[in-house]
Design an enzyme around this catalytic site. Structure first.
Site, PDB file in Angstrom:
ATOM      1  N   ARG A  80      -1.506  -8.955  11.779  1.00  0.00           N
ATOM      2  CA  ARG A  80      -2.135  -7.661  11.534  1.00  0.00           C
ATOM      3  C   ARG A  80      -3.616  -7.898  11.233  1.00  0.00           C
ATOM      4  O   ARG A  80      -3.945  -8.584  10.258  1.00  0.00           O
ATOM      5  CB  ARG A  80      -1.455  -6.968  10.350  1.00  0.00           C
ATOM      6  CG  ARG A  80      -2.157  -5.706   9.926  1.00  0.00           C
ATOM      7  CD  ARG A  80      -1.525  -5.002   8.722  1.00  0.00           C
ATOM      8  NE  ARG A  80      -2.354  -3.862   8.393  1.00  0.00           N
ATOM      9  CZ  ARG A  80      -2.850  -3.598   7.191  1.00  0.00           C
ATOM     10  NH1 ARG A  80      -2.557  -4.366   6.156  1.00  0.00           N
ATOM     11  NH2 ARG A  80      -3.633  -2.562   7.004  1.00  0.00           N
ATOM     12  N   HIS A 125     -10.070  -0.293   8.401  1.00  0.00           N
ATOM     13  CA  HIS A 125      -9.860  -1.021   7.147  1.00  0.00           C
ATOM     14  C   HIS A 125     -11.213  -1.101   6.432  1.00  0.00           C
ATOM     15  O   HIS A 125     -11.742  -2.179   6.168  1.00  0.00           O
ATOM     16  CB  HIS A 125      -9.260  -2.409   7.420  1.00  0.00           C
ATOM     17  CG  HIS A 125      -8.567  -3.028   6.240  1.00  0.00           C
ATOM     18  ND1 HIS A 125      -7.289  -3.556   6.299  1.00  0.00           N
ATOM     19  CD2 HIS A 125      -8.975  -3.231   4.962  1.00  0.00           C
ATOM     20  CE1 HIS A 125      -6.955  -4.057   5.119  1.00  0.00           C
ATOM     21  NE2 HIS A 125      -7.960  -3.881   4.283  1.00  0.00           N
ATOM     22  N   GLU A 170      -4.837   2.272   3.464  1.00  0.00           N
ATOM     23  CA  GLU A 170      -4.991   2.616   2.047  1.00  0.00           C
ATOM     24  C   GLU A 170      -5.921   3.795   1.737  1.00  0.00           C
ATOM     25  O   GLU A 170      -7.011   3.622   1.168  1.00  0.00           O
ATOM     26  CB  GLU A 170      -5.444   1.383   1.253  1.00  0.00           C
ATOM     27  CG  GLU A 170      -4.461   0.224   1.345  1.00  0.00           C
ATOM     28  CD  GLU A 170      -4.742  -0.882   0.339  1.00  0.00           C
ATOM     29  OE1 GLU A 170      -5.837  -0.910  -0.258  1.00  0.00           O
ATOM     30  OE2 GLU A 170      -3.852  -1.725   0.124  1.00  0.00           O
ATOM     31  N   ASN A 302       1.486  -1.230   1.306  1.00  0.00           N
ATOM     32  CA  ASN A 302       0.947  -2.431   0.680  1.00  0.00           C
ATOM     33  C   ASN A 302       1.394  -2.420  -0.765  1.00  0.00           C
ATOM     34  O   ASN A 302       1.163  -1.437  -1.490  1.00  0.00           O
ATOM     35  CB  ASN A 302      -0.581  -2.437   0.745  1.00  0.00           C
ATOM     36  CG  ASN A 302      -1.085  -2.548   2.176  1.00  0.00           C
ATOM     37  OD1 ASN A 302      -0.313  -2.831   3.098  1.00  0.00           O
ATOM     38  ND2 ASN A 302      -2.379  -2.331   2.364  1.00  0.00           N
ATOM     39  N   TYR A 304       1.449  -4.618  -4.371  1.00  0.00           N
ATOM     40  CA  TYR A 304       0.976  -5.755  -5.166  1.00  0.00           C
ATOM     41  C   TYR A 304       1.564  -5.759  -6.573  1.00  0.00           C
ATOM     42  O   TYR A 304       1.964  -6.795  -7.086  1.00  0.00           O
ATOM     43  CB  TYR A 304      -0.564  -5.755  -5.249  1.00  0.00           C
ATOM     44  CG  TYR A 304      -1.172  -6.140  -3.917  1.00  0.00           C
ATOM     45  CD1 TYR A 304      -1.301  -7.471  -3.562  1.00  0.00           C
ATOM     46  CD2 TYR A 304      -1.548  -5.165  -2.992  1.00  0.00           C
ATOM     47  CE1 TYR A 304      -1.812  -7.845  -2.327  1.00  0.00           C
ATOM     48  CE2 TYR A 304      -2.066  -5.525  -1.752  1.00  0.00           C
ATOM     49  CZ  TYR A 304      -2.190  -6.868  -1.425  1.00  0.00           C
ATOM     50  OH  TYR A 304      -2.688  -7.235  -0.200  1.00  0.00           O
ATOM     51  N   GLU A 362       1.230  -5.424   3.603  1.00  0.00           N
ATOM     52  CA  GLU A 362       0.545  -6.402   2.743  1.00  0.00           C
ATOM     53  C   GLU A 362       1.386  -6.641   1.496  1.00  0.00           C
ATOM     54  O   GLU A 362       1.919  -5.701   0.906  1.00  0.00           O
ATOM     55  CB  GLU A 362      -0.826  -5.892   2.257  1.00  0.00           C
ATOM     56  CG  GLU A 362      -1.905  -5.853   3.296  1.00  0.00           C
ATOM     57  CD  GLU A 362      -3.232  -5.303   2.753  1.00  0.00           C
ATOM     58  OE1 GLU A 362      -3.523  -5.471   1.548  1.00  0.00           O
ATOM     59  OE2 GLU A 362      -3.969  -4.705   3.551  1.00  0.00           O
TER      60      GLU A 362
HETATM   61  C1  FCB Z   1      -5.645  -4.323  -0.539  1.00  0.00           C
HETATM   62  C2  FCB Z   1      -6.546  -4.346   0.673  1.00  0.00           C
HETATM   63  C3  FCB Z   1      -6.806  -5.719   1.211  1.00  0.00           C
HETATM   64  C4  FCB Z   1      -6.950  -6.746   0.109  1.00  0.00           C
HETATM   65  C5  FCB Z   1      -5.806  -6.658  -0.872  1.00  0.00           C
HETATM   66  C6  FCB Z   1      -5.850  -7.672  -1.977  1.00  0.00           C
HETATM   67  O1  FCB Z   1      -5.958  -3.203  -1.300  1.00  0.00           O
HETATM   68  O2  FCB Z   1      -5.994  -3.580   1.716  1.00  0.00           O
HETATM   69  O3  FCB Z   1      -7.938  -5.646   2.045  1.00  0.00           O
HETATM   70  O4  FCB Z   1      -8.170  -6.616  -0.477  1.00  0.00           O
HETATM   71  O5  FCB Z   1      -5.771  -5.382  -1.426  1.00  0.00           O
END
Ligand code: FCB
Length: 451
Positions: A80, A125, A170, A302, A304, A362
């Site tokens: 990607r 992006h 995002e 995404n 995290y 992500e």
């Molecule tokens: C996300 C972004 C990516 C990267 C990660 C850690 O928010 O999409 O570009 O910075 O975080």
């Protein structure tokens, strides 16, 4: 910790790694590329840590062949990456594209296919042409036609070879961090404006989907949202109320309209009371919500970290405060590591939203682990992060979640936006002085896992 097994994932599951143009390409003003809002933001004092910028980054523009060979050696099946809008249309809206810009992505796509790696393109992006920002960026409704024009050019050119398309990466980050609190380019600070920007971002997505379909046979199209599952810190009604508000602000404001539910009523009321959503009658036009709710093929997410929400300001306007428990392990970014929240999120999207296909576009972690004396990067924490999150995915799938793909963030250590080069998310270590690449232990573990 449970160890995930490939057999827990359906056949045909997509395994990949992700990057984005501004974070890795460098060559910012080469071959006719125009200025982006991130070039401008980096050049503005105090915006990016250590005055870092994207001018060289991972020099991927020149080293893409080496990077593709690296991916192949790591058993990566899908890649990607994003297209830099200002390489194609330097000021965002020229009638004719820059041939050299398109030719770069041609070469990239061809080399990927030759290596047996499936290209997944993200159209936006975050590196907006600065000239479009000068006419208001995402605050100006014209951006929708600008984005559609750009989309059409790229889809026409790459659509014979690229079948997977992500319109926008995002929206929350683009709008809240870029227009609401100013931590990202273009650095504006108005919640009211962030909501206007969000409407145009979602509209641009909705308008671009049919254009991609028109030019790409068998296209699979989606949008990527960054989602943050949250939970109240206690059973207190104030914490529950604050959690509702946080979830609305972060997740539902974007999820609800793309799933055809309109903007969430509780948040409309809340933003209206705060004076942030007062003039929307002038900018939400008839048919907009239908455009935004266009049918897609998958939802990109995404993930995290999660948020635990405690309310300690119940009598003030902003009645929630984000609090993260102290007892969980953290990454170098200070983001809590919490894999069970990914499982919960996948099940919520499947069961509450009826998402028919979800792709984790992500997931990853920042740790500074550097090469040791033998040149080995023993990033055991990152490996553990992947093990835990893949186990969470497997467990969600076992309970019925419609997860169809997973991309690790990121192939390379790279330019981490306002953090500059300080936060390293790479599977591959990059020495930014020499551009040497060294696959980390986590990359070798992933290779063995998905091969
Ligand atoms: C996300 C972004 C990516 C990267 C990660 C850690 O928010 O999409 O570009 O910075 O975080």
């Amino acid at each position: 910790m449970t160890t995930p097994h490939l057999s827990q994932f359906p056949t045909g599951f997509t395994w990949g790694v992700a990057t984005s143009s501004f974070q890795i390409e460098g060559s910012t003003f080469v071959d006719g590329r125009g200025e982006s809002i991130w070039d401008r933001f980096c050049a503005t004092e105090g915006k990016v840590k250590n005055g870092d910028h994207g001018e060289i980054a991972c020099d991927h523009y020149n080293r893409f062949a080496e990077d593709i060979a690296l991916m192949k050696s790591l058993g990566v099946k899908a890649y990607r990456f994003s297209i830099a809008w200002p390489r194609i249309l330097p000021s965002g809206s020229e009638t004719e594209p820059v041939e050299a810009g398109l030719a770069f992505y041609d070469r990239l796509v061809d080399a990927l296919l030759e290596a047996g790696i499936e290209p997944w393109v993200t159209l936006y992006h975050w590196d907006l042409p600065q000239a479009l920002q000068d006419e208001g960026g995402w605050l100006n409704r014209r951006i929708v036609e600008r984005f559609v024009h750009y989309t059409e050019i790229v889809a026409k050119r790459l659509g014979d070879r690229v079948k997977h398309w992500i319109t926008i990466n995002e929206p929350w980050v683009i709008c809240h961090l870029g227009y609401g609190v100013g931590e990202h380019a273009p650095g504006l600070k108005s919640i009211r404006h962030s909501l206007l920007a969000a409407h145009h971002v979602l509209l641009a997505h909705g308008a671009a989907v049919p254009v991609i379909r028109r030019h790409v046979s068998d296209a699979k199209v989606g949008i990527t949202l960054n989602l943050c599952p949250s939970e109240p810190a206690s059973e207190s009604p104030w914490d529950i109320e604050a959690n509702r508000s946080f979830d609305g602000f972060f997740n539902r404001w974007y999820l609800d309209p793309i799933f055809g539910r309109d903007y969430p009523a509780d948040m409309v009321q809340e933003y209206t009371e705060r004076g942030d959503f007062v003039d929307h009658a002038t900018w939400i036009e008839e048919g907009d919500m239908e455009t935004i709710a266009v049918e897609t093929d998958f939802l990109g997410i995404n993930y995290y970290s999660r948020a635990v929400i405690r309310s300690d300001k119940v009598s003030e306007e902003e009645n929630w405060e984000r609090t993260v428990f102290d007892d969980g392990p953290r990454t170098a970014f200070n983001w809590e590591v919490h894999a069970p929240s990914l499982e919960r999120l996948l099940l919520r999207l499947t069961n509450d939203y009826g998402a028919k296909a979800i792709v984790v576009t992500e997931n990853g972690a920042s740790y500074p682990t550097a090469p040791d004396a033998n040149g080995v990067v023993a990033d055991v924490e990152r490996q553990a992060y992947f093990e835990q999150h893949l186990s969470a995915c497997a467990s969600a799938i076992a309970k019925g979640a419609t997860l169809t793909g997973y991309f690790a963030w990121s192939l390379l250590d790279n330019f981490e936006w306002a953090e500059g080069y300080e936060q390293r998310f790479g599977l591959v270590w990059v020495d930014f002085d020499t551009q040497q690449r060294i696959p980390k232990q986590s990359a070798l573990w992933l290779r063995d896992f998905w091969s």
